[in-house]
Design a protein around this motif. Structure first.
Motif, PDB file in Angstrom:
ATOM      1  N   THR A 131       0.839  -1.190   0.000  1.00 26.14           N
ATOM      2  CA  THR A 131       0.000   0.000   0.000  1.00 26.14           C
ATOM      3  C   THR A 131       0.878   1.244   0.000  1.00 26.14           C
ATOM      4  O   THR A 131       2.074   1.170   0.300  1.00 26.14           O
ATOM      5  N   THR A 132       0.285   2.367  -0.339  1.00 25.94           N
ATOM      6  CA  THR A 132       1.028   3.619  -0.257  1.00 25.94           C
ATOM      7  C   THR A 132       1.134   4.054   1.201  1.00 25.94           C
ATOM      8  O   THR A 132       0.330   3.649   2.054  1.00 25.94           O
ATOM      9  N   THR A 169      -0.432  15.461 -10.043  1.00 25.20           N
ATOM     10  CA  THR A 169       0.678  16.298  -9.590  1.00 25.20           C
ATOM     11  C   THR A 169       0.460  16.921  -8.216  1.00 25.20           C
ATOM     12  O   THR A 169       1.264  17.710  -7.758  1.00 25.20           O
ATOM     13  N   GLU A 170      -0.654  16.592  -7.558  1.00 32.34           N
ATOM     14  CA  GLU A 170      -0.860  17.039  -6.179  1.00 32.34           C
ATOM     15  C   GLU A 170      -1.693  16.001  -5.445  1.00 32.34           C
ATOM     16  O   GLU A 170      -2.464  15.255  -6.052  1.00 32.34           O
ATOM     17  N   ASN A 171      -1.529  15.947  -4.151  1.00 27.71           N
ATOM     18  CA  ASN A 171      -2.264  14.976  -3.351  1.00 27.71           C
ATOM     19  C   ASN A 171      -3.728  15.385  -3.217  1.00 27.71           C
ATOM     20  O   ASN A 171      -4.044  16.557  -3.009  1.00 27.71           O
ATOM     21  N   LEU A 183      -5.993   9.967  -4.375  1.00 23.92           N
ATOM     22  CA  LEU A 183      -5.053  10.075  -5.491  1.00 23.92           C
ATOM     23  C   LEU A 183      -3.904  10.947  -5.013  1.00 23.92           C
ATOM     24  O   LEU A 183      -4.130  11.994  -4.388  1.00 23.92           O
ATOM     25  N   PHE A 184      -2.668  10.538  -5.358  1.00 24.70           N
ATOM     26  CA  PHE A 184      -1.518  11.203  -4.784  1.00 24.70           C
ATOM     27  C   PHE A 184      -0.498  11.551  -5.858  1.00 24.70           C
ATOM     28  O   PHE A 184      -0.452  10.943  -6.936  1.00 24.70           O
ATOM     29  N   ALA A 226     -13.017  15.834 -15.031  1.00 26.38           N
ATOM     30  CA  ALA A 226     -13.185  17.158 -14.418  1.00 26.38           C
ATOM     31  C   ALA A 226     -13.073  17.107 -12.899  1.00 26.38           C
ATOM     32  O   ALA A 226     -12.862  18.151 -12.265  1.00 26.38           O
ATOM     33  N   ALA A 227     -13.213  15.920 -12.313  1.00 26.69           N
ATOM     34  CA  ALA A 227     -13.158  15.801 -10.854  1.00 26.69           C
ATOM     35  C   ALA A 227     -11.755  15.531 -10.332  1.00 26.69           C
ATOM     36  O   ALA A 227     -11.543  15.501  -9.116  1.00 26.69           O
ATOM     37  N   LEU A 228     -10.784  15.342 -11.226  1.00 28.94           N
ATOM     38  CA  LEU A 228      -9.428  14.978 -10.800  1.00 28.94           C
ATOM     39  C   LEU A 228      -8.710  16.153 -10.154  1.00 28.94           C
ATOM     40  O   LEU A 228      -8.950  17.313 -10.506  1.00 28.94           O
ATOM     41  N   PRO A 229      -7.791  15.872  -9.234  1.00 31.27           N
ATOM     42  CA  PRO A 229      -6.896  16.938  -8.752  1.00 31.27           C
ATOM     43  C   PRO A 229      -5.944  17.352  -9.865  1.00 31.27           C
ATOM     44  O   PRO A 229      -5.998  16.801 -10.982  1.00 31.27           O
ATOM     45  N   ALA A 230      -5.071  18.310  -9.599  1.00 31.19           N
ATOM     46  CA  ALA A 230      -4.150  18.807 -10.622  1.00 31.19           C
ATOM     47  C   ALA A 230      -3.405  17.646 -11.277  1.00 31.19           C
ATOM     48  O   ALA A 230      -2.953  16.720 -10.600  1.00 31.19           O
ATOM     49  N   HIS A 231      -3.303  17.692 -12.601  1.00 31.49           N
ATOM     50  CA  HIS A 231      -2.702  16.589 -13.333  1.00 31.49           C
ATOM     51  C   HIS A 231      -2.181  17.089 -14.676  1.00 31.49           C
ATOM     52  O   HIS A 231      -2.456  18.221 -15.080  1.00 31.49           O
TER      53      HIS A 231
END
Length: 615
Positions: A246-247, A483-485, A491-492, A525-530
């Protein structure tokens, strides 16, 4: 013009750095300008991966010629400032001031406290006594697992034996040196110990900074156990070990919309053994929180390659710990005596010099061979040692299996465009998300820089255009890099996913779940910065391996280039390495170390001069 204004006008400070300095100046207008500059540089230092900055070497953080205060005068003004705390002891909690001056470094208070907490936690773990167990009881199993230990010096056997004896162990070595194999056998010995004592098998957690690195470790462990069972090892011993990793974020327990974790000092992790791979990638804040969550009596085993790049975020934790633990080649007298039942006829190294650090380290022999098709050993050694002449000779001779050198080539899409595009187009033809994610690891373009013609962002834009047109957006088969947690999404930073079209024509972004067989879908559209992940910086690729790696060096030398970056990039390859760039840039890279300013080694007992760069 003040120095602070000059630095901001020259683009050397971020808006955040400048704002911190201005806020201190507004709150206390009498604050000397040098203190405001120090606050800005302490903030800038964290963004560049340092724990703090050295007033004697501010040029390590900024480029250009500026009139810096004299170090002596600057230190005196820092000493006299109410904005700066000056702890009398390394383990003392600093007073409530935004800056801390200690051991010649200027810290933001939070990062000094991370260092203090981490050092305190590591020493607590390392000094915790373990239950007394007769080593003779598991000596037969040890001899079965390490049959060569009685005939020669076996570093893997030594690492397992030392880890049995101590609650805090560091097992270091390059790719192919057997770190995971060693840990598999150590865990089996711990299970056997428990059986001999009539106790339950130890609860074991396998973790790494990224999901891919955690899955790689678990997969290597599964394969090692399969080989051992095929050789006759009792299946019940193997059945007691974990089959997945696991992370670190998932291990500690993410709390949505909070930087805190569920597991901490008052709610420690419910494990007897915590094994962490890719320790070089772990930044200072995350390692401090991990160590805080380790209960007294729990073993912590850190695995890592000391020659890789340090973490993207602040701190060079593994390097500092290794510096405090010594060279890893000795066996202390008490260890040698206690381990004799296990290392029977093996030759032990001379007694290691005493160290205040409570942990133990064993360095495994190097063996960089990734597969029968790729032999990186000579090249990896030359790069690690900064021997550019040997590295270039090896590359130009073209005799290394699986290695190609494209000297002078500055565009990976120029020479092998169709080969590269065919690999990426194949992702869109995968039958399901799990298969697509597995195939995404076949090929990656790695770069030293983020920006510029040879940078990851520019290459990704061109690749997107070639695959899907100028206005591609979230197209079928697009690789994504977080690119961000995002604790809410679990998602990390560093997670890789893929966009796939469903039967109705809609696009979903798929990312690995708790295991690679069960990916999770998100609306883009729901993802963090990527960003796209066809090309990635070497930093972002740490903890991953790819069948084929194209390592593209920039046109000109850059301060981010180092032997650690080149080494990390080339050792991401499993079966094929394509290295492109000029000999001049490669030579300059191998002359430079990736270094961080840190006081952690000093806190752990290493004899370092004030503000010393830990290399």
């Amino acid at each position: 013009m003040s120095l602070l204004v000059e630095l901001k006008a020259a683009g050397q400070l971020r808006t955040l750095d400048h704002a911190l300095a201005l806020s201190l100046g507004r709150l206390r207008p009498e604050t000397p300008p040098s203190i405001l500059v120090a606050a800005a540089l302490a903030s800038l230092a964290v963004s560049q991966g340092h724990a703090g900055f050295d007033p004697g070497q501010p040029q390590r953080l900024v480029e250009g010629s500026f009139s810096w205060p004299s170090p002596g005068q600057w230190l005196q003004q820092l000493h006299d400032s109410p904005w700066v705390a000056r702890p009398e002891q390394a383990d003392a909690v600093s007073v409530d001031a935004p800056l801390v001056l200690e051991n010649g470094l200027v810290y933001l208070r939070r990062y000094r406290e991370y260092e203090r907490q981490l050092a305190e936690g590591l020493q607590r773990i390392g000094r915790q006594p373990l239950p007394s167990v007769a080593m003779e009881a598991i000596a037969p199993l040890f001899a079965e697992l390490f049959p060569q230990a009685a005939a020669r010096v076996d570093h893997q056997a030594r690492a397992a034996a030392v880890s049995l004896r101590h609650p805090l162990a560091l097992v270091t070595g390059g790719p192919g040196t057997g770190k995971t194999t060693t840990i598999a056998r150590l865990l089996l010995l711990l299970v056997a110990q428990a059986v001999q004592a009539g106790q339950p098998a130890p609860r074991v957690a396998l973790a790494a900074p990224t999901g891919r690195a955690a899955e790689r470790m678990a997969e290597s462990l599964r394969l090692a156990l399969q080989r051992l069972q095929a050789e006759g090892l009792a299946p019940e011993l193997c059945a007691a070990l974990p089959s997945s990793g696991t992370t670190l974020h998932r291990l500690l327990g993410v709390i949505p919309d909070s930087p805190r974790f569920r597991h901490h000092a008052d709610n420690p992790l419910p494990f007897d053994v915590v094994v962490v791979d890719e320790a070089s990638m772990i930044d200072l804040p995350l390692m401090a929180k991990l160590v805080e969550a380790i209960a007294s009596g729990t073993r912590l085993i850190l695995l890592g390659d000391p020659d890789q790049l340090p973490s993207v975020e602040a701190g060079d934790v593994l390097s500092a710990i290794l510096r405090a633990s010594g060279d890893g080649e000795g066996t202390r007298h008490d260890d040698a005596r206690a381990l004799q039942p296990l290392l029977a006829a093996a030759t032990l190294r001379p007694e290691a010099p005493p160290s205040p650090f409570a942990g133990r380290r064993v360095q495994l022999q190097r063996g960089y061979r990734q597969s029968d098709a790729l032999d990186l050993a000579p090249l990896a050694t030359a790069v690690r040692e900064g021997d550019s002449a040997t590295a270039l000779t090896l590359l130009r001779q073209g005799t290394l299996a699986g290695v190609s050198f494209h000297e002078g080539l500055l565009d990976p899409l120029q020479e092998q465009r169709e080969h590269l595009l065919a690999q990426w187009r194949a992702l869109a033809d995968s039958g399901d998300p799990a298969t697509a994610l597995a195939q995404a690891g076949r090929l990656r373009v790695l770069t030293a820089l983020r920006e510029g013609p040879q940078g990851a962002r520019g290459l990704n834009h061109r690749i997107e255009t070639l695959l899907a047109g100028a206005n591609a957006g979230y197209f079928h088969g697009r690789l994504l890099l977080v690119t961000e947690n995002s604790y809410r999404h679990r998602l990390f930073n560093g997670d890789v996913g893929i966009c796939l079209r469903d039967a109705g024509g809609g696009i979903a972004a798929w990312f690995p779940g708790d295991d690679m067989a069960h990916p999770r879908a998100f609306h883009p559209a729901a993802l963090p910065a990527h960003e796209s992940a066809f090309a990635m910086t070497v930093h972002k690729a740490q903890g991953s391996e790819f069948d084929e790696v194209w390592l593209q060096l920039p046109r000109h030398d850059s301060r981010v280039l180092s032997r650690e970056l080149v080494y990390t990039g080339l050792t991401r390859a499993r079966t094929r390495l394509q290295l492109a760039g000029s000999a001049e840039v490669l030579e300059k890279a191998l002359q430079r170390h990736a270094s961080r300013l840190s006081g952690l080694a000093w806190r752990l007992g290493a004899q370092a001069v004030q503000g010393e760069l830990l290399l």
